[in-house]
Scaffold this active site. Structure first.
Site, PDB file in Angstrom:
ATOM      1  CE  LYS A   1       4.630 -14.799  -3.317  1.00 32.87           C
ATOM      2  NZ  LYS A   1       5.145 -14.645  -1.926  1.00 32.87           N
TER       3      LYS A   1
ATOM      4  N   GLY B   1      -2.819  -7.579  -0.683  1.00 32.07           N
ATOM      5  CA  GLY B   1      -1.565  -6.968  -0.250  1.00 32.07           C
ATOM      6  C   GLY B   1      -1.598  -5.466  -0.503  1.00 32.07           C
ATOM      7  CB  SER B   2       1.079  -2.983  -0.714  1.00 37.28           C
ATOM      8  OG  SER B   2       1.803  -3.324  -1.879  1.00 37.28           O
TER       9      SER B   2
ATOM     10  N   GLY C   1      -0.397  -4.343  -5.971  1.00 36.70           N
ATOM     11  CA  GLY C   1      -1.635  -4.633  -6.707  1.00 36.70           C
ATOM     12  C   GLY C   1      -1.654  -3.942  -8.062  1.00 36.70           C
TER      13      GLY C   1
ATOM     14  CD  GLU D   1     -10.319  -6.962  -1.004  1.00 35.63           C
ATOM     15  OE1 GLU D   1     -10.450  -5.760  -0.672  1.00 35.63           O
ATOM     16  OE2 GLU D   1     -11.079  -7.558  -1.774  1.00 35.63           O
TER      17      GLU D   1
ATOM     18  CB  CYS E   1      -6.700  -4.387   4.660  1.00 32.08           C
ATOM     19  SG  CYS E   1      -6.624  -6.126   4.579  1.00 32.08           S
TER      20      CYS E   1
ATOM     21  CD  GLU F   1      -2.847   0.012   4.301  1.00 38.20           C
ATOM     22  OE1 GLU F   1      -2.199  -0.245   3.272  1.00 38.20           O
ATOM     23  OE2 GLU F   1      -3.806  -0.671   4.696  1.00 38.20           O
TER      24      GLU F   1
END
Ligand code: UN1
Length: 504
Positions: A185, A238-239, A243, A260, A294, A395
């Site tokens: 996706k 992603g975030s 996650g 990740e 990241c 972040e």
């Protein structure tokens, strides 16, 4: 999922999902627009707004293709990857240009993104002829032991927009070479880049159903993919927030899940460093991709003896960065991906201000003639940042970096480790002892000496500690551990019953 309130609409091509070897519309027939964040009049295309019905069709196709793909020798699977790699090389410039339109980063960086996909494709194609297991002695006579990798099944992949073709390749290439099939996706902001990669793999001869692609939003298409019972592995970048949700969704059925996630990466600058070199590294790591990496360096931890020089030079250089459309060769830094992300960054800047950090430059949205039709934020440097501040801890994922003072090496390492994340860190020093101590004691998955926090190469493992990941590593041969399971094989050629661990 909408990118923005459009100003004008140019004529746009409609791109389809890819399921079971065919290009198809979404089940709902709905599409969404993909616009250039540097120029909202520029529309890259319309993409399928997928939902659970599309996920089901894609997973069914992937499941159906698994037995034959699994049975195909890995070196033969690799031939398809090599062909795709050649095609990526041929189309590199065109892909880079459209990627810059799609997500904004400057052309030299989108070229790098495509190059990273090329590197990963060739590297993993090479694994088709390696994929080593081991042979070991047996404790019994006339017995042979070895380990082999086996594919797992269907992989569900959810990929981000900041490395729109590189990160999908980090997942697709190792998954396929190991003999799995997949459904990817794409990120709502960068469906074109994934569409392109899938088209190239299809044209390279990938059998029907081995790789399927759907575009659309997280809740509508991502969640049903993660939850589908026929999906055996979920690979997500992603975030940390998302996650965590994915990890929880995978837990009840023990679905494999590789995550990740976020970072709060640090550059430590010691008093014996080449300060100008450190500043150059800081500029590249903090403002490359508009800080939307990241691995972006968002904390500069600088020895008190050099902090004045470092900060002055960082500010001077940040001010000089030319912000604009990434297609213009005079641009150093492109836009922010979308409006919500821009708002979020501006909010953090406001918080930094309120909590007492001193903003040396930037700190605002740019609205001049070159900028008003996109989402641009000026490169922002905060000095006097302390460890209790929100901008030190969270972040930001934008062109904002902090300068924090440290007393000595031990203090620098302590501050570097004072985070919930652990992706990337670096140290600038000319002292080999300091370099090795920091390398050993900073708890991250990536560490650089006299280089910035970005610039990972595909043949080394990539990933982070603590809230950055869940113990897996992408890239390198280590990526194969996500997409295969070990089987230990014992071959007894003694012709009699032999019993391990039994005395007689
Ligand atoms: C990311 O930071 O989101 O290390 C990925 C780098 C790239 C990959 C970065 N090769 O800079």
């Amino acid at each position: 999922m909408a990118k923005a309130k459009p100003v004008k609409t140019t004529k746009a091509k409609t791109y389809k999902n890819f399921i079971g070897g065919s290009w198809v519309n979404s089940a709902s027939g709905k599409t969404f627009e993909n616009r250039n964040p540097a120029n909202l009049d520029d529309i890259i295309g319309k993409f399928q707004d997928s939902n659970e019905a599309d996920v089901k069709a894609a997973v069914k196709a992937a499941r159906g293709a698994f037995p034959a793909w699994r049975a195909m020798p890995a070196p033969v699977r690799a031939e398809i990857l090599y062909k795709a790699g050649e095609e990526l090389i041929k189309q590199k410039e065109e892909i880079a240009k459209t990627m810059t339109r799609e997500m904004g980063k400057v052309l030299k960086e989108t070229r790098g993104d495509v190059q990273e996909a090329i590197d990963m494709t060739y590297f993993m194609a090479g694994e088709g002829r390696r994929m080593h297991g081991a042979t070991m002695p047996s404790e019994l006579a006339n017995k042979f032991n070895m380990t082999i990798r086996q594919p797992i099944g269907v992989v569900g992949m959810i990929t981000p927009w900041n490395f729109p073709i590189a990160i999908p390749s980090w997942k697709i290439m190792p998954a396929l070479i190991c003999g799995n099939t997949a459904v990817i996706k794409s990120a709502p902001d960068t469906p074109w880049s994934v569409w392109k990669l899938v088209e190239i793999l299809h044209n390279a001869g990938l059998p029907k159903g081995v790789l399927n692609m759907i575009s659309g939003g997280g809740p509508e298409a991502g969640q049903p993919l993660v939850e589908h019972r026929e999906v055996d592995i979920v690979s997500f970048t992603g975030s940390t927030r998302t996650g965590r949700l994915i990890s929880e969704m995978c837990a009840p059925t023990f679905k494999h899940c590789s995550l990740e996630m976020g970072g709060k990466n640090v550059i430590i600058v010691m008093d014996d460093a080449d300060v100008e070199l450190a500043v150059e590294g800081a500029i590249w790591a903090a403002f490359g991709t508009s800080g939307q990496r990241c691995t972006a360096a968002s904390r500069m931890v600088v020895h008190k003896k050099v902090i004045k020089d470092f900060t002055q030079s960082l500010m001077d250089k940040a001010k000089k960065l030319r912000v604009g459309n990434g297609l213009d060769s005079k641009t150093d830094m492109g836009p922010i991906i979308n409006e919500p992300q821009m708002e979020k960054i501006l909010k953090y800047i406001e918080i930094g201000h309120k909590e007492g950090a001193s903003m040396l430059c930037g700190g605002k949205r740019l609205m001049g003639i070159k900028h008003k039709n996109g989402y641009f934020i000026a490169p922002t440097v905060f000095a006097g940042v302390t460890e209790d501040m929100t901008i030190f801890k969270e972040e930001i994922f934008g062109p904002v970096t902090d300068v924090v003072q440290c007393e000595d090496l031990e203090d620098g390492i302590r501050i570097a480790n004072n985070t919930i994340y652990g992706l990337s860190a670096s140290i600038y020093t000319r002292d080999v002892n300091s370099a090795f101590k920091a390398m050993r004691d900073v708890y991250t998955g990536l560490f650089y000496i006299n280089a910035p926090t970005i610039g990972a190469e595909v043949h080394l493992p990539f990933g982070g500690t603590r809230n950055t990941g869940n113990g897996h590593r992408e890239a390198g041969q280590q990526a194969l551990d996500i997409f295969s399971e070990w089987k230990s094989v014992y071959v007894d050629f003694s012709g009699k019953i032999q019993k391990a661990q039994i005395d007689n």
